[in-house]
Design an enzyme around this catalytic site. Sequence first.
Site, short mmCIF file in Angstrom:
data_model
loop_
_atom_site.label_atom_id
_atom_site.label_comp_id
_atom_site.label_asym_id
_atom_site.label_seq_id
_atom_site.Cartn_x
_atom_site.Cartn_y
_atom_site.Cartn_z
N LYS A 213 45.85 47.82 39.91
CA LYS A 213 45.55 47.86 38.47
C LYS A 213 45.40 49.30 38.00
O LYS A 213 45.91 49.67 36.94
CB LYS A 213 44.27 47.07 38.17
CG LYS A 213 44.45 45.56 38.29
CD LYS A 213 43.13 44.85 38.11
CE LYS A 213 43.28 43.34 38.27
NZ LYS A 213 42.00 42.62 38.07
N SER B 136 39.38 47.05 38.94
CA SER B 136 38.46 46.15 39.62
C SER B 136 39.08 44.76 39.68
O SER B 136 39.82 44.35 38.79
CB SER B 136 37.11 46.10 38.86
OG SER B 136 36.15 45.37 39.59
N ASP B 137 38.78 44.05 40.76
CA ASP B 137 39.24 42.68 40.91
C ASP B 137 38.20 41.91 41.70
O ASP B 137 37.50 42.50 42.54
CB ASP B 137 40.59 42.63 41.64
CG ASP B 137 41.23 41.26 41.54
OD1 ASP B 137 41.73 40.92 40.45
OD2 ASP B 137 41.20 40.52 42.54
N GLN B 138 38.08 40.63 41.42
CA GLN B 138 37.03 39.84 42.07
C GLN B 138 37.55 38.51 42.56
O GLN B 138 38.41 37.89 41.92
CB GLN B 138 35.88 39.61 41.08
CG GLN B 138 34.67 38.93 41.71
CD GLN B 138 33.56 38.74 40.69
OE1 GLN B 138 33.68 37.95 39.78
NE2 GLN B 138 32.50 39.50 40.85
N GLY C 151 36.49 44.06 44.42
CA GLY C 151 37.23 45.27 44.76
C GLY C 151 37.08 46.28 43.64
O GLY C 151 37.12 45.93 42.46
#
Length: 197
Positions: free
Chosen positions: A52, A68-70, A110
């Site tokens: 991203k 950010s990633d979840q 992340g």
Amino acid sequence: MPPILLASSSPYRRELLARLGLPFSHQAPALDETRLAGEPAQAMVMRLAEAKARALAAQYPGHLIIGSDQAAVLALPGAEAQVLGKPGHFEAALAQLQACSGQVVSFLTGLALLDARSGQCQVDCVPFSVHLRQLDTAALTRYLHAETPYDCAGSFKAEGLGVSLFERTEGEDATSLIGLPLIRLVRMLQNCQVQVP
């Protein structure tokens, strides 16, 4: 201080980043967020967080870019861990919450901070666990009608009424549960000579 860009369209992440009192802009990257075959959830969120940030680097070459990633992961005894996606509608959300009732859901967030000037990227994963109470269908239905968390992995909003579903939580940074681990982000920003406060 270099300008800061949040690579996200999430209002939750924008609200969290605003807590730090730093000026920033935001833009959602165009990115395929499909999980790779056999990819562990932790590897996926770290890969996507960095992807991203890097997706916007050419457009913002002088920025510090936050990605950010979840993933929400339900690990039941004797079963393969299940990555819980965003339910999208009531029926899917109810099924997720029924599966999670009385269980532990691990949220893996992340986080990436890309210095687009140098190409250097700091990447990490911050875990946070939620122990849910045993909940009956009537309670879950009341919750879902009250908050409609259909855009949230795991089908609840921890920053809202979703906290009423919890027995307890554990982890080093509660903001990671909402999608942007600020404690880790502050350390990353300091590594780029950005002081907070």
